[in-house]
Design an enzyme around this catalytic site. Structure first.
Site, short mmCIF file in Angstrom:
data_model
loop_
_atom_site.label_atom_id
_atom_site.label_comp_id
_atom_site.label_asym_id
_atom_site.label_seq_id
_atom_site.Cartn_x
_atom_site.Cartn_y
_atom_site.Cartn_z
CB SER A 524 -0.91 0.01 1.23
OG SER A 524 -1.54 1.27 1.40
CE1 TYR A 537 -4.62 -3.00 3.68
CE2 TYR A 537 -3.90 -0.72 3.38
CZ TYR A 537 -4.19 -1.98 2.85
OH TYR A 537 -4.07 -2.19 1.50
#
Length: 669
Positions: A524, A537
């Site tokens: 990410s 996350y």
């Protein structure tokens, strides 16, 4: 009541069969060539009905080549014959059009007469109007119109045959340009406006969406979604008292070509054309400014239909996938009246939806399923052909599109996710296009299940050449709201980190034996930018990055390599619950899948965005300034309702959120 359908494996045909199964009773006999049995079997699994009965035959043979014994057995039992098998392609040559459209219609009529069918339903086209100028209504047919191409001529001739030679009662349906399903975007081939989609994709890659493009009035087109066409045919076919009539399945408010292009351009995130002067002034004047022959659309069509222009176009835009024949027919000279059809459909709930309401669905489906850029890339084919590519999270979003693109280039996707039904749908889509895929349902948060999966893969498959770690869990929740939810961190780490490395470690013995293997980790942009509210996350993705960086050096001698993609915000089901993202700039799953294909083909160590790299640099050289900006974002973007957060007292204007999201494009907020 029973039905016989030709072209049931085709685009309109399979949607019509769906309508008949949903709304009518009785068997649906479908004509199928021996070579198309596999395709029909795949469709029958989707229909999930034993009422669909295959009948072997061939459009090119008399009586469609159906066994005379079958015809004798069912004579007098078939109430409706729907003839859809034909070629709907402006680029096909005259001989192909003649064989399929004209001879095929005669053969279908022969069968209908032998069956003593109740009614013969011919799917014609508005192409029968040719270059007719002005209003063309449903009672009109032979008006002396010029028919400019083999497609126009054979659609006209096949309808003439039905009108003049059929001894069976008949009805004719004339669709306009049929595009994908208005609720799903489903389309099975590139046709009509889809030929222009690669140009839109190129525009998106070359220019920002806010750059205005100069346009000119190119006349009007007429687009209708396949679900409207199929539903309208089913309804009209069963209304008593309308044999010997034709029905226009068209949009009663035809779209200007430029407006249709802009609808798709907006959906693609590409630049759009500004309203042409001629169209703009037409809105305040009831009379056209120019005679028809001198309007830009007429002049353009006249030029591109000349032989020299067709040769030139074939050697230029034709090489980009845009046939010269299509450019010669970008708009209609006729306006198709459909009053009879509209009156008969009134009260049924069947109507043509506005193009703007479903253009984004058509674009997304094309980008994910029909864009053949990967198949045309020789490097991609060399890297993927015959290779087994394991993709986790393959039932939707990025993983599903990666699977489709891998299959398109000749690779063999190995589909892994929890839900078997959705995986089977993805496999069916791949098989319908002639590819091969394997399905392995597995809960990747269950480490023992992963071990079982790895053992099964080693037993079933000769190689695992690529692993795409795409499955993931995202949680957007501030630490303040997470203090009593430690399980959020455990669950996120279990899937995003432990599940991913357990899978790779389980497959490493096979890769070592092969002396090759490549792992693509979908990380990410958050790892580089550290956005607030994503501590669970981002930490899980950062752990996967760190593990891969360490073991990559250990595995160089074994031929196993890694690529980490620091993916920006992608429009996937994973972010759907966060309604804040609905108006955020995102990339599409297809754009994300293109990055994955690049990772598989080129095998770089990392794939990053410019903003992600900038974020990493700022965190290194000016960490305090970076944290101040992030703290401002923390206060601008509130916790979501799902996180049990609330907008701070006094509220925050949505415009501030959107401005920050656009400036820091792609970052999760």
């Amino acid at each position: 009541m029973s039905y016989f359908v030709t072209g049931a494996t085709g685009f309109i045909g399979r949607h019509l069969v769906t309508e008949l199964l949903a709304n009518r009773e009785g068997d649906v006999f479908v004509l199928v060539r021996e070579g198309s049995r596999d395709r029909l079997d795949t469709l029958r699994r989707g229909w999930d009905s034993d009422r669909v009965v295959p009948v072997l035959g061939d459009l090119g043979r008399e009586g469609l080549g159906v066994d005379p014994a079958w015809v004798a057995e069912h004579a007098g039992e078939v109430d409706h014959v729907f003839h859809l098998a034909a070629i709907y392609d402006m680029t096909a040559d005259a001989a192909t059009n003649e064989a399929l459209n004209v001879d095929g219609t005669r053969h279908a009529l022969d069968l209908a007469e032998a069956l003593d069918a109740g009614c013969f339903h011919q799917v014609s086209s508005v192409a029968v109007a040719g270059d007719f100028q002005g209003r063309f209504d449903e009672t009109m047919f032979a008006e002396g119109q010029h028919l400019p191409s083999p497609y126009h001529r054979t659609k006209y001739e096949s309808e003439r045959i039905v009108r003049e030679e059929s001894s069976v009662p008949w009805r004719v349906y004339r669709p306009a340009i049929v595009v994908g399903h208005s609720e799903t975007g489903v389309m099975d081939k590139v046709d009509g406006p889809y030929y222009f989609f690669p140009a839109l994709k190129a525009l998106r890659g070359a220019l920002p969406s806010w750059v205005p493009l100069a346009g000119m009035d190119l006349g009007r087109t007429n687009l209708v979604p396949v679900d409207y066409v199929a539903a309208a045919m089913d309804h009209l076919a069963h209304l008593p008292g309308h044999d010997g009539e034709a029905f226009h399945l068209v949009d009663p408010d035809p779209q200007p070509v430029v407006e249709a292009f802009n609808a798709f351009g907006t959906a693609a995130g590409a630049p759009t054309f500004r309203t042409p002067v001629e169209s703009g002034l037409a809105k305040v004047s009831s009379r056209p400014l120019l005679p028809r022959a001198l309007r830009p659309a007429s002049l353009l069509n006249a030029v591109v239909r000349t032989a020299p222009a067709q040769v030139l176009l074939d050697q230029t835009v034709g090489r980009l996938g845009l046939p010269a024949e299509v450019l010669a027919h970008t708009s209609f000279t006729a306006v198709f009246a459909s009053r009879r059809t509209e009156e008969l459909l009134a009260g049924s709930g069947i109507a043509v939806p506005d193009l703007d309401s479903y253009a984004a669905l058509l674009w997304s489906y094309w980008e994910e399923h029909l864009d053949t850029a990967t198949a045309r890339d020789p490097k991609a084919r060399a890297a993927l052909e015959g290779r087994h590519v394991l993709i986790t999270g393959a039932s939707s979003g990025i993983g599903q599109v990666v699977a489709l693109k891998v299959a398109q280039a000749g690779g063999i996707p190995v589909l892994v996710a929890r839900g078997k039904d959705k995986l089977e749908e993805t496999r069916a889509a791949i098989e319908l296009r002639g590819g091969t895929a394997h399905v392995y349902p597995c809960d990747l948060s269950d480490l023992e299940a992963i071990d079982t999966l790895c053992a099964q893969l080693a037993e079933d498959l000769p190689t695992i050449d690529v692993v795409v770690n795409n499955a993931g869990r995202s949680i957007r929740r501030s630490l303040r709201l997470s203090e009593d939810r430690f399980h959020d961190f455990e669950r996120t780490m279990q899937l995003n980190y432990f599940g991913a490395i357990r899978l790779v470690m389980g497959l490493l013995p096979l890769m070592r034996e092969q002396r090759s293997g490549h792992v693509v980790n979908i990380s990410s942009i958050g790892v580089q930018t550290s956005p607030p509210r994503f501590s669970a996350y981002v930490a899980s993705k950062a752990a996967l990055d760190a593990w891969s960086n360490v073991v990559a050096s250990e595995l160089v001698g074994d031929g196993v390599t890694f690529t980490g993609i620091h993916m920006p915000l992608v429009r996937t089901p994973m972010i759907a619950p966060t309604k804040l993202y609905d108006k955020f700039p995102t990339i599409s799953p297809a754009q994300a899948a293109d990055l994955v294909i690049r990772a598989v083909v080129d095998r770089p160590h990392e794939i990053n965005t410019l903003l992600g790299n900038a974020g990493a640099v700022v965190h290194t050289v000016a960490p305090k300034a970076a944290f101040r900006v992030l703290n401002m974002a923390y206060h601008v973007f509130p916790d979501s309702a799902a996180a049990k957060g609330a907008v701070p007292e006094g509220g925050v204007r949505e415009t501030e959120q959107i401005v920050l999201a656009r400036v820091l494009r792609g970052v999760h907020w």
